[in-house]
Design a protein around this motif. Structure first.
Motif, PDB file in Angstrom:
ATOM      1  N   PRO A  70      10.695 -14.939 -14.008  1.00 18.77           N
ATOM      2  CA  PRO A  70      10.716 -15.418 -12.621  1.00 18.77           C
ATOM      3  C   PRO A  70       9.286 -15.598 -12.102  1.00 18.77           C
ATOM      4  N   SER A  71       8.904 -16.836 -11.864  1.00 17.89           N
ATOM      5  CA  SER A  71       7.539 -17.117 -11.412  1.00 17.89           C
ATOM      6  C   SER A  71       7.341 -16.637  -9.990  1.00 17.89           C
ATOM      7  N   ILE A  72       6.098 -16.358  -9.629  1.00 17.11           N
ATOM      8  CA  ILE A  72       5.830 -15.967  -8.242  1.00 17.11           C
ATOM      9  C   ILE A  72       6.120 -17.114  -7.287  1.00 17.11           C
ATOM     10  N   HIS A  73       6.246 -18.316  -7.826  1.00 21.12           N
ATOM     11  CA  HIS A  73       6.524 -19.459  -6.954  1.00 21.12           C
ATOM     12  C   HIS A  73       8.016 -19.652  -6.708  1.00 21.12           C
ATOM     13  N   SER A  74       8.850 -19.000  -7.492  1.00 18.63           N
ATOM     14  CA  SER A  74      10.276 -19.273  -7.352  1.00 18.63           C
ATOM     15  C   SER A  74      10.882 -18.444  -6.225  1.00 18.63           C
ATOM     16  N   ASP A  75      11.839 -19.005  -5.528  1.00 22.83           N
ATOM     17  CA  ASP A  75      12.451 -18.338  -4.382  1.00 22.83           C
ATOM     18  C   ASP A  75      13.291 -17.144  -4.819  1.00 22.83           C
ATOM     19  N   ILE A  76      13.917 -17.268  -5.994  1.00 25.25           N
ATOM     20  CA  ILE A  76      14.770 -16.190  -6.496  1.00 25.25           C
ATOM     21  C   ILE A  76      13.943 -14.927  -6.692  1.00 25.25           C
ATOM     22  N   ALA A  77      12.748 -15.113  -7.214  1.00 22.76           N
ATOM     23  CA  ALA A  77      11.917 -13.963  -7.510  1.00 22.76           C
ATOM     24  C   ALA A  77      11.421 -13.282  -6.251  1.00 22.76           C
ATOM     25  N   ARG A  78      11.333 -14.030  -5.138  1.00 20.94           N
ATOM     26  CA  ARG A  78      10.793 -13.436  -3.925  1.00 20.94           C
ATOM     27  C   ARG A  78      11.795 -12.508  -3.259  1.00 20.94           C
ATOM     28  N   ALA A  79      13.051 -12.594  -3.616  1.00 20.86           N
ATOM     29  CA  ALA A  79      14.095 -11.864  -2.912  1.00 20.86           C
ATOM     30  C   ALA A  79      13.965 -10.332  -2.953  1.00 20.86           C
ATOM     31  N   PRO A  80      13.700  -9.693  -4.128  1.00 17.40           N
ATOM     32  CA  PRO A  80      13.898  -8.246  -4.213  1.00 17.40           C
ATOM     33  C   PRO A  80      13.007  -7.409  -3.310  1.00 17.40           C
ATOM     34  N   GLY A  81      11.903  -7.889  -2.842  1.00 19.14           N
ATOM     35  CA  GLY A  81      11.038  -7.054  -2.010  1.00 19.14           C
ATOM     36  C   GLY A  81       9.593  -7.300  -2.340  1.00 19.14           C
ATOM     37  N   THR A  82       8.709  -6.601  -1.629  1.00 18.44           N
ATOM     38  CA  THR A  82       7.284  -6.853  -1.866  1.00 18.44           C
ATOM     39  C   THR A  82       6.857  -6.230  -3.185  1.00 18.44           C
ATOM     40  N   PRO A  83       6.013  -6.918  -3.902  1.00 20.25           N
ATOM     41  CA  PRO A  83       5.563  -6.384  -5.193  1.00 20.25           C
ATOM     42  C   PRO A  83       4.580  -5.231  -5.001  1.00 20.25           C
ATOM     43  N   ILE A  84       4.400  -4.472  -6.049  1.00 19.91           N
ATOM     44  CA  ILE A  84       3.407  -3.392  -6.048  1.00 19.91           C
ATOM     45  C   ILE A  84       2.045  -4.005  -5.721  1.00 19.91           C
ATOM     46  N   ALA A  85       1.353  -3.391  -4.749  1.00 25.02           N
ATOM     47  CA  ALA A  85       0.111  -4.001  -4.249  1.00 25.02           C
ATOM     48  C   ALA A  85      -0.981  -3.951  -5.306  1.00 25.02           C
ATOM     49  N   LEU A  86      -1.675  -5.092  -5.435  1.00 27.40           N
ATOM     50  CA  LEU A  86      -2.842  -5.135  -6.313  1.00 27.40           C
ATOM     51  C   LEU A  86      -4.024  -4.613  -5.516  1.00 27.40           C
ATOM     52  N   ASP A  87      -4.196  -3.291  -5.483  1.00 30.43           N
ATOM     53  CA  ASP A  87      -5.363  -2.756  -4.779  1.00 30.43           C
ATOM     54  C   ASP A  87      -5.886  -1.547  -5.534  1.00 30.43           C
ATOM     55  N   PRO A  88      -7.042  -1.029  -5.137  1.00 31.59           N
ATOM     56  CA  PRO A  88      -7.669   0.030  -5.929  1.00 31.59           C
ATOM     57  C   PRO A  88      -6.809   1.277  -6.043  1.00 31.59           C
ATOM     58  N   GLY A  89      -5.798   1.407  -5.190  1.00 35.39           N
ATOM     59  CA  GLY A  89      -4.910   2.563  -5.285  1.00 35.39           C
ATOM     60  C   GLY A  89      -4.313   2.703  -6.674  1.00 35.39           C
ATOM     61  N   LEU A  90      -4.113   1.585  -7.357  1.00 39.61           N
ATOM     62  CA  LEU A  90      -3.554   1.616  -8.709  1.00 39.61           C
ATOM     63  C   LEU A  90      -4.417   2.448  -9.657  1.00 39.61           C
ATOM     64  N   LEU A  91      -5.703   2.562  -9.318  1.00 35.52           N
ATOM     65  CA  LEU A  91      -6.607   3.299 -10.203  1.00 35.52           C
ATOM     66  C   LEU A  91      -6.370   4.801 -10.127  1.00 35.52           C
ATOM     67  N   VAL A  92      -5.769   5.239  -9.021  1.00 36.13           N
ATOM     68  CA  VAL A  92      -5.619   6.680  -8.806  1.00 36.13           C
ATOM     69  C   VAL A  92      -4.847   7.341  -9.946  1.00 36.13           C
ATOM     70  N   PHE A  93      -3.710   6.722 -10.324  1.00 34.29           N
ATOM     71  CA  PHE A  93      -2.887   7.354 -11.360  1.00 34.29           C
ATOM     72  C   PHE A  93      -3.478   7.197 -12.763  1.00 34.29           C
ATOM     73  N   LEU A  94      -4.559   6.404 -12.851  1.00 35.95           N
ATOM     74  CA  LEU A  94      -5.232   6.296 -14.150  1.00 35.95           C
ATOM     75  C   LEU A  94      -6.310   7.368 -14.303  1.00 35.95           C
ATOM     76  N   ASP A  95      -6.554   8.098 -13.204  1.00 31.64           N
ATOM     77  CA  ASP A  95      -7.509   9.204 -13.285  1.00 31.64           C
ATOM     78  C   ASP A  95      -7.007  10.194 -14.339  1.00 31.64           C
ATOM     79  N   ARG A  96      -7.924  10.652 -15.179  1.00 36.96           N
ATOM     80  CA  ARG A  96      -7.525  11.478 -16.320  1.00 36.96           C
ATOM     81  C   ARG A  96      -6.772  12.730 -15.879  1.00 36.96           C
TER      82      ARG A  96
END
Lengths: 335, 455
Positions: free
Chosen positions: A293-319
């Motif tokens: 499902p491409s980010i451009h398709s309407d079907i894919a937009r339905a389920p909710g907001t995607p996981i944010a692409l922000d530095p917070g993602l780095l937190v769980f990669l901390d050793r």
């Protein structure tokens, strides 16, 4: 002596992994064409239409397509960044860390909304929710679970039915599994309660969505939690045996992301491929049988907001954080 | 009247330039001021977020049975999210050993109890803002120190700075443009009384040497006072000169006329031929003196008036006719036929006294040099060029003298034996020049002189 043996073992292991790809395909266009090397966590079966579309639009480009697990994608690319031109992975956190650590090159001419890219270097091109896949036959008599709470109650009510017959990602092996788990845990405590009950029923753990879906279809397990719905949907051969559910309490939507290596041998080709990937061409071209499902398709937009692409993602990669999380997970799931 | 004035710069330019220079400096200062203030402010806001993030990280560290646990809150990193997606790096050390994060991140040396330290450094080749803090962890049996450092690239900051600089530059330029307009306006306002004074002086008639009575700004009082003073002196001196010339004419002409009448009376009474001859020479000399004195005074008057003509509309034909009528008596004595032809409507804006003087001198000259029983033709033309022509049948001019004849006191070589001062043509030329015209001297094709006044 023990150290030497350990070293030899590591060396062997690394040698073994060097050619140990889940899949490696070469899609050549003609003999003396240029070659784009893609390192990916996406199965060829699902990704093939995209590659074919790209080659149709840009003749004369061969593609070397290497497939491995998300964690392995990260490790391999970090080890030899010159060996690949484009890196595609569903583990958004690992991809973001690659960009943060300066492995990606900026692509200023790709225009995406701010939630779908990071630093003009990491681009989301699909929207795929984490799903629950159930065996249709086994649930013929049961109401299909609609939320995580439903699953918990169902497992508590029928421990004998579900013992050894549920499945989820092994977050130690799968980067995507870890991402889903951490996002789940961040959102709600329900996750831990679900893991504890699944662990107490001796849940099976898997490295990849594909095997899990196969096992659900075959009836080896009845329920798989946090599976990639897009993979399950793509399996038209077993469509009558499985059912895909989106948890209604909170959806986790993942973006499959791609980046171009800063040390790419073919930076132009890499940029060209990323432009194609982020455009709306490939899923429009494959209307009907678009597997992702491409980010451009309407079907894919339905389920909710995607996981944010922000530095917070780095937190769980901390050793330390990861060690802590994995040990908690182990104590809940591995019993 | 249109005398050249040496120019040394422009008052308006000088004032405006000084103002604009000041304004430019102010605008640059404004720009630099805003920018440096904004830079400090932007850096402070980045620092405060970095500091808060680091505090939340370091506060999450705990010591349990001698083992450090660090559970970095999700918000520690999400709060560092910026519009330009700045990269972040961190490192946590325990007594000099890296326990988590990037080993590439260099830490400054920190005193044991120091506050958080901010600095700008580089990480992976990119400039970063780095904050480092330290904390002592204690449990029942252990005491240890952790040091954490957090760094963030400055893409957003430099973007913000560039934006602020752009705005500051726009404000500076706007301020500059406004101030320039204002300086130009203020300058014109400041020098407008000067311009008004110059205009009112230019508009004045030649005889108007009255003082300036309109109020002027304080700064112009000395100038106007001096100007008034100068004009009063000039007025006085002009009046004195005119009075002097009139007085001189009176005082010279009357005794000469008296002497001449005595000489003529004596001539009647003397019979001896040699005495009569002497007396005739004397009368001749007296005539010459009288004429010279008259012309000298005429010339002086013309010189005086030429600078400030009393312009009025003069009918050239009527004026000439008047003179011709008056001189007809003299012409008849010499059997000379004096005629006037031409356009009756020829008019000129000029000084009637000067014009009369010039015309009389030209006809006088012709009468002097014309032989008996000849004709003198006077013509007045309006078109194609307005002019007055006097033709006689005398000896004419010598070709090589034509250029110099109208100079003062210059007489033709063939004028010997004729009474004259050499001022007649000079007067005619000066009057022509005062009326923006010229005097042309030539010979007729059939002999005789032809003098033309073009206006």
């Amino acid at each position: 002596m023990r150290y030497a043996i350990f070293l030899a073992f590591c060396l062997l292991a690394s040698l073994a992994t060097a050619d140990d790809w889940e899949e490696h395909e070469r899609y050549s266009d003609s003999a003396d064409s240029e070659t784009l090397r893609i390192l990916s966590s996406t199965d060829t079966a699902v990704f093939l239409p995209v590659i074919e579309g790209f080659q149709k639009n840009n003749p004369g480009i061969s593609i070397d397509y290497y497939v491995t697990g998300t964690a392995d994608v990260y490790e391999r690319f970090k080890r030899s960044p010159t060996q690949f031109d484009v890196v595609i992975s569903s583990a958004m956190d690992l991809q973001l860390k690659l960009v943060n650590d300066g492995y990606a090159s900026r692509q200023n001419d790709i225009v995406l909304p701010s939630w779908a890219h990071w630093r003009q270097s990491l681009f989301g091109f699909t929207l795929e929710p984490a799903s629950i896949v159930i065996n249709k036959a086994a649930f013929a008599e049961l109401p299909p679970p609609e939320s995580r709470q439903d699953i918990i109650q169902m497992l508590r009510a029928r421990p004998t039915v579900f013992r050894h017959r549920t499945g989820t990602y092994d977050i130690r092996q799968s980067g995507l599994g870890y991402l889903f788990a951490t996002q789940d845990a961040r959102t709600s405590d329900t996750y831990w309660r679900l893991m504890e009950i699944m662990g107490s029923l001796n849940t099976r753990i898997y490295c990849c969505s594909g095997e899990m879906i196969d096992d659900v279809a075959s009836g080896k397990i009845l329920l798989a939690y946090n599976v990639l719905g897009s993979y399950a949907k793509a399996r038209t051969d077993i469509a009558d045996k499985i059912q895909i559910l989106q948890p209604s309490d909170f959806p986790n939507v993942m973006m499959r992301t791609a980046l171009a290596s800063r040390h790419a041998h073919q930076p132009q080709l890499a940029a060209l491929f990323l432009r194609y990937l982020t455009s709306s061409h490939w899923w429009q071209a494959e209307e009907g049988d678009a597997l992702l499902p491409s980010i451009h398709s309407d079907i894919a937009r339905a389920p909710g907001t995607p996981i944010a692409l922000d530095p917070g993602l780095l937190v769980f990669l901390d050793r330390l954080k990861r060690e802590r999380f994995v040990s908690e997970w182990e104590s809940a799931v591995i019993q | 009247m249109n005398s050249r004035v040496e120019i040394s710069g422009s008052l308006r330019f000088r004032t405006a330039a000084t103002l604009i220079l000041g304004v430019t400096l102010l605008a640059i200062l404004l720009f630099l001021g805003i920018r440096s203030y904004a830079a400090t402010f932007a850096q402070q806001s980045q620092d405060s977020i970095l500091g808060a993030s680091l505090t939340s990280i370091i506060d999450a560290a705990t010591l349990r049975d001698g083992v450090i646990e660090l559970d970095i809150p999700y918000a520690s990193f999400t709060m560092l999210n910026t519009a330009t997606d700045d990269r972040i790096f961190y490192a946590v050390y325990n007594e000099g050993t890296l326990i988590s994060g990037y080993e590439e991140l260099q830490l400054p040396n920190l005193a044991e109890t120091s506050e958080a330290v901010f600095r700008t450094s580089r990480m992976f080749g990119a400039p970063v803002r780095q904050v480092t803090a330290t904390r002592i962890l204690i449990d029942a049996h252990h005491r240890t120190r952790i040091t954490a450092s957090l760094a963030q690239t400055q893409d957003n900051l430099s973007g913000t700075l560039a934006r602020i600089s752009r705005h500051a530059a726009m404000i500076g330029v706007g301020f500059f443009a406004l101030a320039v307009l204002l300086s130009i306006w203020a300058t014109s306002m400041a020098i407008s009384p000067l311009k008004r004074l110059a205009d009112s002086l230019t508009r004045r008639g030649p005889q108007d040497l009255s003082p300036i009575i309109k109020p002027v700004p304080t700064e112009m009082v000395p100038l106007v006072a001096s100007l008034n003073n100068l004009m009063a002196r000039l007025d006085k001196s002009l009046t004195q000169s005119e009075d002097f010339i009139a007085e001189a004419a009176h005082r010279v002409r009357t005794p000469i006329a008296t002497v001449r009448s005595h000489a003529e009376m004596t001539l009647q009474r003397v019979d001896k031929e040699e005495n009569r001859h002497a007396l005739r020479s004397m009368i001749r000399a007296i005539d010459e003196t009288s004429r010279a004195a008259g012309q000298l005074l005429d010339h002086a008057m013309i010189t005086l008036r030429a600078d400030q003509l009393e312009v009025q509309l003069v009918n050239l034909y009527d004026t000439t006719e008047e003179i011709v009528l008056r001189l007809n008596a003299v012409a008849e004595m010499k059997d000379i036929h004096l005629t006037l032809t031409g356009s009756r409507s020829a008019c000129i804006a000029g000084d009637s006294i000067l014009l009369q003087n010039a015309i009389r001198n030209l006809i006088d000259n012709a009468l002097k040099y014309a032989p008996a029983e000849s004709c003198i033709e006077v013509e007045v033309h309006q078109a194609p060029t307005r002019c007055l022509v006097v033709r006689d049948q005398g000896p004419g001019f010598l070709i090589d003298e034509m250029d110099t004849l109208s100079d003062r006191f210059t007489r033709g070589k063939n004028a010997m034996g004729t009474i004259g001062s050499g001022l007649g043509l000079t007067i005619a030329r000066d009057v022509a020049a005062a009326h923006h015209g010229r005097l042309v001297i030539e010979n007729n094709a059939t002999g005789g002189a032809c003098v033309t006044l073009f206006f």
